[in-house]
Write an enzyme that holds these catalytic residues in place. Structure first.
Site, short mmCIF file in Angstrom:
data_model
loop_
_atom_site.label_atom_id
_atom_site.label_comp_id
_atom_site.label_asym_id
_atom_site.label_seq_id
_atom_site.Cartn_x
_atom_site.Cartn_y
_atom_site.Cartn_z
N GLY A 13 57.69 29.44 71.16
CA GLY A 13 57.74 28.92 69.74
C GLY A 13 58.27 29.97 68.57
O GLY A 13 58.16 31.11 68.99
N GLY A 15 58.56 30.44 64.12
CA GLY A 15 58.57 29.58 62.79
C GLY A 15 59.12 30.80 61.86
O GLY A 15 59.63 31.69 62.31
N PHE A 17 57.57 32.63 59.80
CA PHE A 17 56.71 33.90 59.46
C PHE A 17 56.43 34.54 60.94
O PHE A 17 56.18 35.87 60.93
CB PHE A 17 55.59 33.65 58.99
CG PHE A 17 55.69 32.96 57.35
CD1 PHE A 17 56.22 33.70 56.52
CD2 PHE A 17 55.40 31.57 57.24
CE1 PHE A 17 56.55 33.11 55.31
CE2 PHE A 17 55.68 31.03 56.07
CZ PHE A 17 56.22 31.82 55.04
N LYS A 19 56.45 34.55 65.62
CA LYS A 19 56.96 33.82 66.84
C LYS A 19 55.82 33.72 67.85
O LYS A 19 54.71 34.33 67.55
CB LYS A 19 58.04 34.70 67.47
CG LYS A 19 57.60 36.14 67.94
CD LYS A 19 58.90 36.96 68.52
CE LYS A 19 58.52 38.41 68.88
NZ LYS A 19 59.47 39.06 69.38
N LYS A 35 50.62 34.62 69.08
CA LYS A 35 51.55 34.54 67.98
C LYS A 35 51.51 35.70 67.25
O LYS A 35 50.51 36.35 66.85
CB LYS A 35 50.79 33.66 66.78
CG LYS A 35 51.57 33.07 65.70
CD LYS A 35 51.05 32.32 64.95
CE LYS A 35 51.82 31.62 63.71
NZ LYS A 35 50.70 30.71 62.88
N ASP A 128 50.68 21.46 56.70
CA ASP A 128 52.03 21.44 57.40
C ASP A 128 52.10 20.56 58.70
O ASP A 128 52.35 21.02 59.86
CB ASP A 128 52.20 22.93 57.76
CG ASP A 128 53.87 23.08 58.12
OD1 ASP A 128 54.55 22.21 57.68
OD2 ASP A 128 54.09 24.04 58.70
#
Length: 167
Positions: A13, A15, A17, A19, A35, A128
């Site tokens: 994944g 985003g 800001f 990975k 992350k 979010d």
């Protein structure tokens, strides 16, 4: 703990800001999600990463929130080590199946309502909520993830005015 205790695998994944990669905790053999935030990127903010970790710690132990294990620093990266949910996210499930049955949808939606009720009882808002941030295991049990724009609010706050989340 050092990042040396982890073998980093494929990306699962990403985003705006950071990975997320699969990882293997070498000592225990557990598969985890890592992350990572590149410290050299202009949008990187250590205080924001620490705030996300703080929120995850306050929500620790609830069955429908991804488990936080630890944070690890290197010269280049700040990493959050979390539970890996093998079923992927809700968006990929919807795309794979085209549509979900009413029974499955009801089961997922009930869990989402329950987890939101829980985090709100702790005076935290996610900000979010989207299918990408709802992980789902092989038993259709959800885990809410990515508290990167989450916020703890004061008891009597009725509005939050700063824009955030995914357009």
């Amino acid at each position: 703990t050092s990042i040396k205790f982890y073998k980093i695998g494929r990306r699962i994944g990403h985003g705006g800001f950071g990975k997320v990669n699969l990882g293997l905790h070498v000592l225990s053999g557990h598969i985890v999600a890592i992350k990572s935030f590149n410290k050299s990127k202009e949008h990187y903010s250590e205080s924001k990463v620490q705030y996300e970790i703080q929120l995850m710690k306050k929500l620790r132990g609830y069955k429908n929130i991804v488990k936080f294990f630890e944070d690890v620093h290197t010269d280049k990266y700040y990493c959050i080590i979390m539970e890996n949910i093998s079923g992927g996210n809700l968006l990929s499930l919807i795309n794979k199946r085209t549509k979900l049955s009413e029974k499955t949808t009801r089961h997922i939606f009930k869990q989402l309502i329950d987890v939101l009720k829980y985090i709100h009882s702790k005076n935290i808002v996610h900000r979010d909520i989207k299918p990408d941030n709802i992980l789902i295991d092989l038993n259709n049990t959800i885990r809410l993830c990515d508290f990167g724009v989450g916020k703890e609010i004061k008891q009597n706050t009725s509005h939050i005015y700063d824009p955030c989340g995914t357009p």
